[in-house]
Design a protein around this motif. Structure first.
Motif, PDB file in Angstrom:
ATOM      1  N   SER A 174       0.825  -1.203   0.000  1.00  0.00           N
ATOM      2  CA  SER A 174       0.000   0.000   0.000  1.00  0.00           C
ATOM      3  C   SER A 174       0.861   1.256   0.000  1.00  0.00           C
ATOM      4  N   ALA A 175       1.905   1.268   0.816  1.00  0.00           N
ATOM      5  CA  ALA A 175       2.789   2.433   0.879  1.00  0.00           C
ATOM      6  C   ALA A 175       3.510   2.651  -0.446  1.00  0.00           C
ATOM      7  N   SER A 176       3.879   1.555  -1.125  1.00  0.00           N
ATOM      8  CA  SER A 176       4.586   1.692  -2.397  1.00  0.00           C
ATOM      9  C   SER A 176       3.693   2.326  -3.463  1.00  0.00           C
ATOM     10  N   PHE A 177       2.417   1.987  -3.457  1.00  0.00           N
ATOM     11  CA  PHE A 177       1.491   2.607  -4.408  1.00  0.00           C
ATOM     12  C   PHE A 177       1.298   4.085  -4.103  1.00  0.00           C
ATOM     13  N   ALA A 178       1.306   4.450  -2.839  1.00  0.00           N
ATOM     14  CA  ALA A 178       1.165   5.862  -2.473  1.00  0.00           C
ATOM     15  C   ALA A 178       2.350   6.676  -2.984  1.00  0.00           C
ATOM     16  N   VAL A 179       3.552   6.161  -2.831  1.00  0.00           N
ATOM     17  CA  VAL A 179       4.740   6.866  -3.316  1.00  0.00           C
ATOM     18  C   VAL A 179       4.734   6.944  -4.838  1.00  0.00           C
ATOM     19  N   SER A 180       4.352   5.854  -5.492  1.00  0.00           N
ATOM     20  CA  SER A 180       4.294   5.848  -6.949  1.00  0.00           C
ATOM     21  C   SER A 180       3.320   6.912  -7.458  1.00  0.00           C
ATOM     22  N   ALA A 181       2.159   7.028  -6.832  1.00  0.00           N
ATOM     23  CA  ALA A 181       1.181   8.039  -7.242  1.00  0.00           C
ATOM     24  C   ALA A 181       1.744   9.445  -7.066  1.00  0.00           C
ATOM     25  N   ALA A 182       2.471   9.666  -5.979  1.00  0.00           N
ATOM     26  CA  ALA A 182       3.057  10.985  -5.737  1.00  0.00           C
ATOM     27  C   ALA A 182       4.072  11.344  -6.822  1.00  0.00           C
ATOM     28  N   LEU A 183       4.871  10.388  -7.239  1.00  0.00           N
ATOM     29  CA  LEU A 183       5.869  10.651  -8.279  1.00  0.00           C
ATOM     30  C   LEU A 183       5.214  10.874  -9.638  1.00  0.00           C
ATOM     31  N   LEU A 184       4.179  10.099  -9.937  1.00  0.00           N
ATOM     32  CA  LEU A 184       3.474  10.280 -11.203  1.00  0.00           C
ATOM     33  C   LEU A 184       2.831  11.667 -11.296  1.00  0.00           C
ATOM     34  N   SER A 185       2.464  12.233 -10.177  1.00  0.00           N
ATOM     35  CA  SER A 185       1.772  13.518 -10.179  1.00  0.00           C
ATOM     36  C   SER A 185       2.666  14.677 -10.618  1.00  0.00           C
ATOM     37  N   VAL A 186       3.991  14.473 -10.661  1.00  0.00           N
ATOM     38  CA  VAL A 186       4.894  15.582 -10.982  1.00  0.00           C
ATOM     39  C   VAL A 186       5.634  15.388 -12.308  1.00  0.00           C
TER      40      VAL A 186
END
Length: 412
Positions: A174-186
């Motif tokens: 779950s934490a890995s998906f949260a970080v991935s989403a944050a990186l995709l947003s930029v």
């Protein structure tokens, strides 16, 4: 050609995908052992695995349409957030000590549905952040990351299972998906939109792209056989490991060796460039018949584990070679739809394997479904050598007499 990692967009994409792959890599061992130990039933495990797979299969074509209509970054970011929530829910359920099978199954349904929209974006994300000359290297990097995370994943899963419990594996995912989403947003991803038409028209056009390439659809049949065989092994493997191969440690060792093979195969793909890439890659997939046959024959554990490592090396080699070939041969505006049919046909046999493997094992013993799976995957992958388009597909950039302006990756 500058290294793909020098591009900020691809670098952030690579980091995000690697983290999410690491989280996902701990799930197979954690989920299979958690469900089996909680229920003592391979049938219960098959139900949970099918709950994740069936909605994914039903929605994959629609996911391809969405991936072509909208920017792949937006679609991938949204699905990362959904999967973050579902994996966290499963983790909390397992950490509670008395997991309810139906709750885990519902979470897997939602996660599988999100995966149907996420999977077709993988190839457009790479193609949208890397220039064409760097695609093979970028795909190789992605495959190496997948191999490395699968190598570390079972070790992390084993540590968590034996110490804190399998629920923490899902919290990590779950934490890995949260970080991935944050990186995709930029980051920004190039996108070639398609005209707004009916969904049915888009689906038909995507299927036409698939049907018009015999090297493509025949390879997908072979890949489907591989995935069906993998479903048989994943369903029956944990029980056989515990009862006949020495326990949980043997199953984790098998997965770990497979991860090593996957990594080595991915590294090899970045260094060895066969002239007939689709043919060579499909023949490599045929090696998956070896561990299935050895497991059916109750061969020594070390030999079965080694054969599984060799088979996963074949899969690791196929990944970047196949992705690069498809990205070169398929128009950008249809890439998500074409790859959605790729996933659909490749994964379509898995629910069948999940459902039939425990039933066949209960009626005739585990040896029969394992043997049938071994024969099927070996024959299907070897048979692609008889297809003219597979034999004639030349590696991108190596079409005889082609100039840099001509489209690579087409049958010679």
């Amino acid at each position: 050609m500058p290294h793909p990692l020098r591009s900020r967009a691809f670098r952030l994409l690579f980091i995000g995908r690697t983290l999410s792959l690491l989280g996902d890599a701990v799930i197979p061992a954690a989920l299979s052992l958690a469900v089996y130990l909680a229920t003592g039933s391979t049938g219960a495990l098959a139900v949970v695995l099918a709950c994740a797979m069936v909605p994914k299969l039903l929605l994959l074509p629609l996911g391809g349409v969405v991936g072509d209509r909208f920017n792949a970054r937006t679609v991938a970011l949204t699905t990362d957030l959904v999967r973050c929530a579902t994996q966290l829910f499963v983790g909390v359920e397992l950490l509670g000590g008395t997991p309810e099978l139906w709750r885990i199954a519902v979470a897997e349904v939602l996660g599988g549905a999100a995966g149907a929209f996420a999977m077709p974006t993988a190839s457009p994300l790479v193609r949208g952040t890397v220039d064409p000359p760097g695609l093979l290297r970028a795909n190789s990097l992605m495959a190496v990351a997948a191999g490395a995370t699968r190598l570390g994943g079972p070790a992390v899963a084993g540590t968590l299972i034996l110490t804190a419990g399998p629920g923490w594996a899902f919290v990590l995912d779950s934490a890995s998906f949260a970080v991935s989403a944050a990186l995709l947003s930029v980051i920004e991803v190039r996108h070639v939109p398609i005209p707004r038409r009916s969904v049915l028209t888009d689906l038909k056009d995507g299927w036409s792209e698939v049907r018009g390439r015999d090297w493509y659809w025949t390879s997908l049949l072979a890949h489907a056989s591989w995935n069906g065989a993998a479903a048989v092994l994943m369903t029956l493997g944990p029980a056989l490991a515990i009862s006949e191969m020495g326990g949980k440690d043997a199953w984790i060792a098998l997965l770990q060796t497979g991860a090593v093979g996957l990594l080595l195969g991915s590294l090899l793909a970045g260094r060895v460039h066969p002239r007939r890439p689709v043919l060579v890659a499909n023949l490599g997939l045929a090696t998956y018949a070896l561990p299935l046959g050895l497991l059916a024959a109750d061969a020594p554990t070390a030999l079965t584990v080694a054969a599984y490592g060799l088979a996963l090396a074949g899969l690791g080699f196929l990944g970047p070679v196949w992705d690069t070939s498809v990205q070169a041969a398929v128009p950008a505006h249809a890439l998500a739809r074409v790859t959605s049919y790729d996933w659909l046909l490749s994964l379509g046999a898995m629910p069948l394997g999940y459902a039939l493997a425990p039933l066949a094992a209960a009626a005739w013993g585990a040896q029969l479904p394992l043997t049938v799976a071994a024969v099927t995957v070996g024959a299907a992958c070897l048979a692609t050598a008889a297809v003219p388009g597979v034999r004639g597909f030349v590696a991108p950039g190596r079409t005889p007499g082609a100039t840099e302006d001509e489209h690579p990756g087409v049958p010679a």
